[in-house]
Design an enzyme around this catalytic site. Structure first.
Site, short mmCIF file in Angstrom:
data_model
loop_
_atom_site.label_atom_id
_atom_site.label_comp_id
_atom_site.label_asym_id
_atom_site.label_seq_id
_atom_site.Cartn_x
_atom_site.Cartn_y
_atom_site.Cartn_z
N GLY A 14 107.97 -33.09 4.07
CA GLY A 14 107.99 -33.81 2.87
C GLY A 14 107.77 -34.37 1.61
O GLY A 14 108.62 -33.58 0.39
N VAL A 62 93.23 -28.04 4.03
CA VAL A 62 92.05 -29.01 2.82
C VAL A 62 91.01 -29.17 3.20
O VAL A 62 90.01 -29.74 1.94
CB VAL A 62 92.82 -29.58 1.83
N TYR A 155 94.52 -45.26 5.82
CA TYR A 155 94.80 -44.66 4.77
C TYR A 155 95.04 -45.17 3.93
O TYR A 155 95.01 -44.99 2.32
CB TYR A 155 96.87 -44.68 4.68
N PRO A 191 109.52 -37.49 6.96
CA PRO A 191 109.24 -38.46 8.66
C PRO A 191 107.96 -39.14 9.02
O PRO A 191 108.07 -39.72 9.94
CB PRO A 191 108.75 -36.38 9.64
#
Length: 265
Positions: A14, A62, A155, A191
């Site tokens: 991405g 992460v 998100y 994607p």
């Protein structure tokens, strides 16, 4: 041209994959972090072959403190001081449903991937930038962080929080030559984007090169007056950004008063 070492999270695919190649092509040594080690190593080998620059793959979660600390140590040892940190890693809501129908664990995984992931990399990288009094941090933002999105609540919450993190970081860095920015990439053909029902049939994609050139300009110190604010790849013109110094709370999240008599105005 930007110089030094760039560390990009979510680098195996991405936007992150475009960034490591684009920054390497401009002369930076690049380190890519991602959870999928095999895919990451393949991506970074491709970047090195295409650009002739050093491209280091470090498999990392992460959201795991020890993993991040170890990864940053490897990058510093192998490539040297980190001049640019790009927090790009992050998940998206698995199902497009209202918050009360979302799986609570997956919902929090999305928020954690963006917020905890960025906080841990910042915590590990920034002390060295402050010590050297030099460095740039880019948090990959989104227009969905500036408004409530019913089917992508996790998100949206995560990206809003990331913008607040950027502004808090900049306030703490006042007086130094370490800066932080929010960069919204627009709608890039990746994607992840292809998996989102809201973009079905969409064709007006933001070219990845626009994101690369914007972040490269930040890395080169050309847009320092925008530190702590959101920039939008594909919409903002670089020459205009270089010439404009924003005032007040331009490009920052704020409450809008209901009128002149609003006590919070």
């Amino acid at each position: 041209m930007p110089e030094g070492v760039a560390l990009v999270t979510g680098a195996s695919t991405g936007i992150g994959r475009h960034l490591v190649e684009g920054l390497a092509a401009r002369g930076m040594a690049v380190a890519g972090l991602a959870r999928n080690g095999d895919r990451l190593r393949t991506a970074m080998d491709e970047v090195a072959a295409a650009t002739g620059r050093r491209a280091l793959a470090v498999a990392t979660d992460v959201t795991d403190r020890a993993s991040v600390e170890e990864a940053v140590g490897v990058v510093r040892e192998e490539l040297g001081p980190i001049a640019l940190l790009v927090n790009n890693a992050g998940l998206i809501d698995e199902f497009e449903v209202p918050v009360w129908e979302a799986d609570p664990d997956q919902w929090w995984d999305v928020v954690s991937s963006h917020i905890r992931g960025a906080q841990l990399t910042i915590r590990t990288v920034l002390p060295w930038m402050v010590l050297r009094n030099s460095g740039r941090v880019v948090n990959i933002a989104s227009g969905m962080g500036t408004r409530g999105v019913p089917d992508y609540s996790a998100y949206s919450v995560a990206k809003t929080g990331l913008m607040r993190l950027t502004e808090s970081l900049v306030a703490a860095l006042e007086g130094s030559d370490v800066r932080a920015f929010d960069v919204a990439p627009g709608v890039v053909d990746t994607p992840m984007t292809r998996s989102m029902r809201m973009w079905e049939g969409f064709t007006d994609w933001t070219p990845p090169e626009r994101i690369v050139e914007l972040i490269a300009a930040i890395a080169a110190g050309e847009l320092d007056q925008w530190s702590g604010r959101m920039l939008r790849a594909g919409a903002d013109d670089l020459d205009t950004l270089r010439a404009v110094t924003p005032e007040d709370a331009a490009r920052q999240l704020r409450l809008r008063p209901y009128g002149d008599t609003d006590p919070l105005a």
